[in-house]
Design a protein around this motif. Structure first.
Motif, PDB file in Angstrom:
ATOM      1  N   ALA A 229       3.765  -3.458  10.850  1.00  0.00           N
ATOM      2  CA  ALA A 229       3.301  -3.386   9.463  1.00  0.00           C
ATOM      3  C   ALA A 229       4.401  -3.809   8.492  1.00  0.00           C
ATOM      4  N   ASP A 230       5.637  -3.376   8.749  1.00  0.00           N
ATOM      5  CA  ASP A 230       6.748  -3.749   7.876  1.00  0.00           C
ATOM      6  C   ASP A 230       6.989  -5.251   7.909  1.00  0.00           C
ATOM      7  N   LEU A 231       6.879  -5.848   9.085  1.00  0.00           N
ATOM      8  CA  LEU A 231       7.067  -7.296   9.194  1.00  0.00           C
ATOM      9  C   LEU A 231       5.974  -8.031   8.423  1.00  0.00           C
ATOM     10  N   CYS A 232       4.730  -7.588   8.571  1.00  0.00           N
ATOM     11  CA  CYS A 232       3.633  -8.219   7.833  1.00  0.00           C
ATOM     12  C   CYS A 232       3.877  -8.119   6.325  1.00  0.00           C
ATOM     13  N   GLU A 233       4.318  -6.955   5.873  1.00  0.00           N
ATOM     14  CA  GLU A 233       4.592  -6.751   4.444  1.00  0.00           C
ATOM     15  C   GLU A 233       5.660  -7.715   3.955  1.00  0.00           C
ATOM     16  N   PHE A 261      -3.843  -3.155   4.997  1.00  0.00           N
ATOM     17  CA  PHE A 261      -3.700  -4.367   4.192  1.00  0.00           C
ATOM     18  C   PHE A 261      -5.014  -4.821   3.553  1.00  0.00           C
ATOM     19  N   GLU A 262      -6.023  -3.977   3.637  1.00  0.00           N
ATOM     20  CA  GLU A 262      -7.334  -4.364   3.102  1.00  0.00           C
ATOM     21  C   GLU A 262      -7.275  -4.734   1.622  1.00  0.00           C
ATOM     22  N   ALA A 263      -6.512  -3.973   0.846  1.00  0.00           N
ATOM     23  CA  ALA A 263      -6.422  -4.214  -0.594  1.00  0.00           C
ATOM     24  C   ALA A 263      -5.129  -4.922  -0.995  1.00  0.00           C
ATOM     25  N   HIS A 264      -4.420  -5.456  -0.030  1.00  0.00           N
ATOM     26  CA  HIS A 264      -3.151  -6.138  -0.322  1.00  0.00           C
ATOM     27  C   HIS A 264      -3.425  -7.435  -1.072  1.00  0.00           C
ATOM     28  N   PRO A 265      -2.591  -7.783  -2.064  1.00  0.00           N
ATOM     29  CA  PRO A 265      -2.809  -9.024  -2.820  1.00  0.00           C
ATOM     30  C   PRO A 265      -2.840 -10.283  -1.946  1.00  0.00           C
ATOM     31  N   ALA A 266      -2.139 -10.248  -0.811  1.00  0.00           N
ATOM     32  CA  ALA A 266      -2.096 -11.413   0.075  1.00  0.00           C
ATOM     33  C   ALA A 266      -2.892 -11.169   1.352  1.00  0.00           C
ATOM     34  N   ALA A 267      -3.899 -10.301   1.270  1.00  0.00           N
ATOM     35  CA  ALA A 267      -4.696  -9.976   2.462  1.00  0.00           C
ATOM     36  C   ALA A 267      -5.381 -11.207   3.045  1.00  0.00           C
ATOM     37  N   ASN A 268      -5.617 -12.218   2.209  1.00  0.00           N
ATOM     38  CA  ASN A 268      -6.266 -13.446   2.701  1.00  0.00           C
ATOM     39  C   ASN A 268      -5.356 -14.256   3.613  1.00  0.00           C
ATOM     40  N   ARG A 269      -4.072 -13.869   3.708  1.00  0.00           N
ATOM     41  CA  ARG A 269      -3.140 -14.570   4.599  1.00  0.00           C
ATOM     42  C   ARG A 269      -2.795 -13.739   5.831  1.00  0.00           C
TER      43      ARG A 269
END
Length: 407
Positions: A229-233, A261-269
């Motif tokens: 999760a930290d790496l994805c962030e 990451f559902e509501a993450h600003p870059a969730a589309n990536r």
């Protein structure tokens, strides 16, 4: 089920017994890749056997649990034992003890199946002693599935070795294995690695659009990599990379990542996958890969031309695998999430460095290893059969004497 039989149903051609172990997924996958290549080349029947599981099921279960926990609970102890026993000789008491497991079961398998040859993709080498005791002339082969050579793999009574690199061949020669008995084949992989045609349909299948820089993160067959999760962030905090995470059979990890990451600003990536059967397709769509440095996964990355990142490899064969590929310029070892993310982003922003790593990958990658082994085996078997007719798969009196008369 620890015994898998050939799916071809062919009754002609040589019969092969493939011995593996289920410590990790790589040894089994290598055996399956060999079965696929042998059957394609005309082998008559392939029998895959998890020898330790069949011979000592309780011990196998306990040992697998200890092996899995050693990566997180006592990695330094595992690494110490690995390094201390790495130079061991085949005739040491410890080696003889290790190779004694499975002998009774192997006798039964030989009697039942009467193979023309025996292959190992795991260093449980009961066959040399069983063959000696019974006076059999069944050729025996070893396929090394790591980039580091532990003494467990080395035995003077193996007829032929298939190894991943020229450096390992040199190591075997230094251990007095003749050059003529060593083939630099690579680690056998299933068909498809390194030969995928990237099409719009394939991109749609995995949700990776053209022009994207996809970073493939392998969390392990059981989703074992920490700090995913930290790496994805960290990677999603910058504009460019698309992050594809493979969680294997860890459904809990996949669900947690999707929710986090559902509501993450870059969730589309972000793309989160469970178990992926056609890994060669996803690798073909990626620009680099983060992975635990198991031998088979590294070989898949090499064949796919993916620069490799190995975060905090645990002591033992994985650390030595990672060090070897790093020395060759094909991998980068890192010790923390911040360093890992930084190294990935530096690579994506440096075309020259990316090209240099890809050239190193091309020097090491051997995408057709399984076919190389199958062709070499079938040609050498003809020679051995001329010298040792009792190894033939045809049921003859000599065959009965070589097998049934000695059990």
């Amino acid at each position: 089920m620890s015994i898998e039989k050939s799916r071809s149903g062919r009754g002609i051609g040589p019969k092969v017994l493939l011995l593996y172990a289920s410590f990790g997924d790589g040894h089994l996958q290598a055996a399956r890749a060999l079965r696929e290549a042998f059957e394609y080349r005309g082998a008559g029947r392939m029998i895959l056997v998890d020898l330790l599981a069949e011979a000592h099921p309780w011990m196998n279960a306990v040992t697998k649990q200890l092996y899995a926990k050693s990566f997180t609970l006592l990695p330094e102890l595992y690494g110490f034992v690995y390094d201390a026993t790495r130079p061991m000789r085949h005739d040491s008491l410890f080696a003889q003890w290790l190779h004694s497991f499975g002998r009774a079961k192997l006798r039964s398998l030989l009697q039942t199946h009467r193979p023309d040859a025996v292959f190992h993709t795991f260093p449980l080498l009961a066959m040399p002693e069983v063959r000696k005791q019974l006076g059999l002339q069944v050729p025996t082969y070893t396929v090394v599935t790591d980039f580091d050579l532990h003494g467990r793999w080395v035995h003077p009574d193996i007829d032929r070795y298939y190894v991943p690199t020229e450096d390992m061949r040199a190591e075997l020669i230094a251990r007095r294995i003749p050059y003529s008995r060593i083939s630099v084949s690579g680690i056998p992989l299933r068909r498809g690695f390194g030969s995928v045609t990237v099409s719009p349909a394939l991109r749609t299948k995995y949700g990776i659009p053209s022009g994207s820089q996809a970073v493939l993160v392998m969390a392990g067959a059981q989703g074992q990599m920490s700090d995913v999760a930290d790496l994805c962030e960290a990677l999603l905090a910058v504009p460019e990379p698309l992050v594809a995470v493979v969680c294997g059979r860890n459904a809990k990890l996949a669900s947690a990542l999707r929710e986090l990451f559902e509501a993450h600003p870059a969730a589309n990536r972000l793309r989160v996958f469970g178990y992926v059967e056609q890994m060669h397709e996803l690798m073909a769509l990626s620009v680099c890969m983060v992975t635990k440095p198991g031998g088979l996964t590294l070989a898949e990355g090499l064949a796919s031309g993916l620069p490799l990142f190995t975060p905090s490899p645990v002591p033992g064969q994985e650390l030595r695998n990672a060090r070897y590929l790093a020395r060759c310029g094909a991998a980068v070892m890192t010790s923390g999430t911040e360093e890992l993310a930084g190294e990935i982003l530096k690579l994506l922003g440096d075309p020259l460095r990316l090209k240099n790593m890809q050239q190193a990958l091309a020097r090491l990658g051997r995408r057709y290893a399984a076919d190389t082994i199958a062709l070499d085996f079938l040609s050498s078997l003809n020679i051995m059969e001329e010298a040792h007719p009792t190894a033939s798969s045809a049921p003859t009196n000599a065959d009965d004497a070589a097998y049934g008369g000695r059990f």
